[in-house]
Design a protein around this motif. Structure first.
Motif, mmCIF file in Angstrom:
data_model
loop_
_atom_site.group_PDB
_atom_site.id
_atom_site.type_symbol
_atom_site.label_atom_id
_atom_site.label_comp_id
_atom_site.label_asym_id
_atom_site.label_seq_id
_atom_site.Cartn_x
_atom_site.Cartn_y
_atom_site.Cartn_z
ATOM 1 N N LYS A 1 51.395 57.162 31.020
ATOM 2 C CA LYS A 1 49.981 56.786 31.020
ATOM 3 C C LYS A 1 49.703 55.935 32.239
ATOM 4 O O LYS A 1 50.555 55.158 32.677
ATOM 5 C CB LYS A 1 49.623 55.996 29.757
ATOM 6 C CG LYS A 1 49.640 56.811 28.503
ATOM 7 C CD LYS A 1 49.064 56.004 27.359
ATOM 8 C CE LYS A 1 48.124 56.911 26.614
ATOM 9 N NZ LYS A 1 47.196 56.245 25.758
ATOM 10 N N TYR B 1 46.831 53.176 33.942
ATOM 11 C CA TYR B 1 45.775 52.238 33.595
ATOM 12 C C TYR B 1 45.124 51.709 34.862
ATOM 13 O O TYR B 1 45.794 51.516 35.878
ATOM 14 C CB TYR B 1 46.330 51.067 32.778
ATOM 15 C CG TYR B 1 46.836 51.497 31.429
ATOM 16 C CD1 TYR B 1 45.967 51.637 30.356
ATOM 17 C CD2 TYR B 1 48.183 51.788 31.234
ATOM 18 C CE1 TYR B 1 46.421 52.047 29.118
ATOM 19 C CE2 TYR B 1 48.650 52.204 29.994
ATOM 20 C CZ TYR B 1 47.767 52.330 28.944
ATOM 21 O OH TYR B 1 48.215 52.758 27.719
ATOM 22 N N LYS B 2 43.828 51.473 34.772
ATOM 23 C CA LYS B 2 43.106 50.839 35.867
ATOM 24 C C LYS B 2 43.201 49.319 35.716
ATOM 25 O O LYS B 2 43.517 48.820 34.634
ATOM 26 C CB LYS B 2 41.627 51.252 35.849
ATOM 27 C CG LYS B 2 41.415 52.735 36.095
ATOM 28 C CD LYS B 2 39.936 53.070 36.094
ATOM 29 C CE LYS B 2 39.374 52.825 34.732
ATOM 30 N NZ LYS B 2 38.598 53.796 34.089
ATOM 31 N N ASP C 1 42.162 47.204 32.433
ATOM 32 C CA ASP C 1 42.233 47.980 31.187
ATOM 33 C C ASP C 1 43.051 47.228 30.144
ATOM 34 O O ASP C 1 44.039 46.566 30.479
ATOM 35 C CB ASP C 1 42.903 49.347 31.416
ATOM 36 C CG ASP C 1 41.975 50.382 32.010
ATOM 37 O OD1 ASP C 1 40.764 50.104 32.140
ATOM 38 O OD2 ASP C 1 42.459 51.479 32.338
ATOM 39 N N LEU D 1 45.508 47.470 26.865
ATOM 40 C CA LEU D 1 46.402 48.362 26.129
ATOM 41 C C LEU D 1 46.279 48.111 24.634
ATOM 42 O O LEU D 1 46.402 49.035 23.838
ATOM 43 C CB LEU D 1 47.860 48.154 26.557
ATOM 44 C CG LEU D 1 48.304 48.788 27.851
ATOM 45 C CD1 LEU D 1 47.648 48.156 29.053
ATOM 46 C CD2 LEU D 1 49.809 48.728 27.972
ATOM 47 N N GLN E 1 46.702 43.309 28.917
ATOM 48 C CA GLN E 1 45.765 43.787 29.928
ATOM 49 C C GLN E 1 46.504 44.122 31.213
ATOM 50 O O GLN E 1 47.403 43.388 31.631
ATOM 51 C CB GLN E 1 44.727 42.695 30.205
ATOM 52 C CG GLN E 1 43.689 43.072 31.226
ATOM 53 C CD GLN E 1 42.730 41.932 31.491
ATOM 54 O OE1 GLN E 1 43.134 40.785 31.626
ATOM 55 N NE2 GLN E 1 41.452 42.249 31.569
ATOM 56 N N SER E 2 46.091 45.210 31.841
ATOM 57 C CA SER E 2 46.627 45.568 33.149
ATOM 58 C C SER E 2 45.926 44.726 34.210
ATOM 59 O O SER E 2 44.701 44.677 34.262
ATOM 60 C CB SER E 2 46.382 47.060 33.413
ATOM 61 O OG SER E 2 46.886 47.413 34.667
ATOM 62 N N ARG F 1 46.306 48.413 39.087
ATOM 63 C CA ARG F 1 46.504 49.821 38.712
ATOM 64 C C ARG F 1 47.958 49.927 38.266
ATOM 65 O O ARG F 1 48.852 49.405 38.933
ATOM 66 C CB ARG F 1 46.252 50.744 39.899
ATOM 67 C CG ARG F 1 44.787 50.878 40.272
ATOM 68 C CD ARG F 1 44.605 51.821 41.452
ATOM 69 N NE ARG F 1 45.278 53.087 41.260
ATOM 70 C CZ ARG F 1 44.702 54.199 40.776
ATOM 71 N NH1 ARG F 1 43.444 54.181 40.465
ATOM 72 N NH2 ARG F 1 45.407 55.313 40.630
#
Length: 193
Positions: free
Chosen positions: A35, A37-38, A41, A43, A100-101, A104
């Motif tokens: 997956k 993620y930006k 984002d 999780l 949280q990301s 990227r």
């Protein structure tokens, strides 16, 4: 990074601690998903049940608790490490933390149900689960000990030593929260170094 390269990277890391046969790995890798993620984002959010364990391929994550007056960063996730709201994952109760990301990011993830299938149908599965649990425990114990014996300056220096390149990706307010100090105190520490 293509799928084969990504899962082979994970296999190499796991093989350092557990011997995994080709047949076991074929079954295990069939349960893995990649997956992306930006930046920013989420999780998992507070009060949701964690259903996955992630292996970080690229990027930086933060685990935090939302309090009425502020968010408190309790951990970071860096490449080649596992990530999860682990107590929620184990107990299947709502998470008290969010993930949280910060950049990227790319991860390999596995669901709880698929992990239990691996435990049942492979020789290496239980050992992989044990290694993950032991690594998670040792990491958390090291962090708790650091809060008892190290100064905020030493906690910051240890984080820089472990993740020198990626530390630049983390906003100062999150670093300060993780270390247990204010952003202003962190600025003073950085100025002295």
């Amino acid at each position: 990074m293509n799928y084969i390269y990504c899962v082979e990277k994970l296999r190499k890391i796991l093989n350092e601690k557990v011997s995994i046969s080709d047949s076991d790995w074929q079954f295990i890798s069939s349960k893995l998903h990649i997956k992306e993620y930006k930046k920013k984002d989420l999780l998992i959010t507070t009060n949701t049940i964690e259903n996955k364990i992630y292996f970080i391929l690229e990027g930086v994550f933060r685990l935090f608790i939302e309090l009425p007056e502020k968010d408190v960063t309790i951990d970071f996730g860096f490449p080649s490490k596992f990530l999860s709201s682990y107590s929620s994952f184990l107990t299947q109760t709502p998470s008290v933390a969010c993930i949280q990301s910060l950049t990227r990011s790319k991860v390999i993830c596995i669901s709880r149900a698929d992990l239990h299938e691996i435990y049942k149908h492979t020789n290496a599965g239980e050992s992989i689960g044990r290694v993950f649990a032991e690594d998670f425990f040792l990491y958390k114990s090291k962090r708790e000990l650091s809060f008892m014996k190290d100064s905020p300056t030493n906690r910051y220096l240890n984080l820089v030593k472990e993740q020198q390149q990626l530390i630049q990706e983390i906003p100062q307010k999150y670093l300060a929260s993780y270390i247990g100090i204010t952003p202003q105190a962190l600025s003073r520490i950085r100025a002295k170094i």
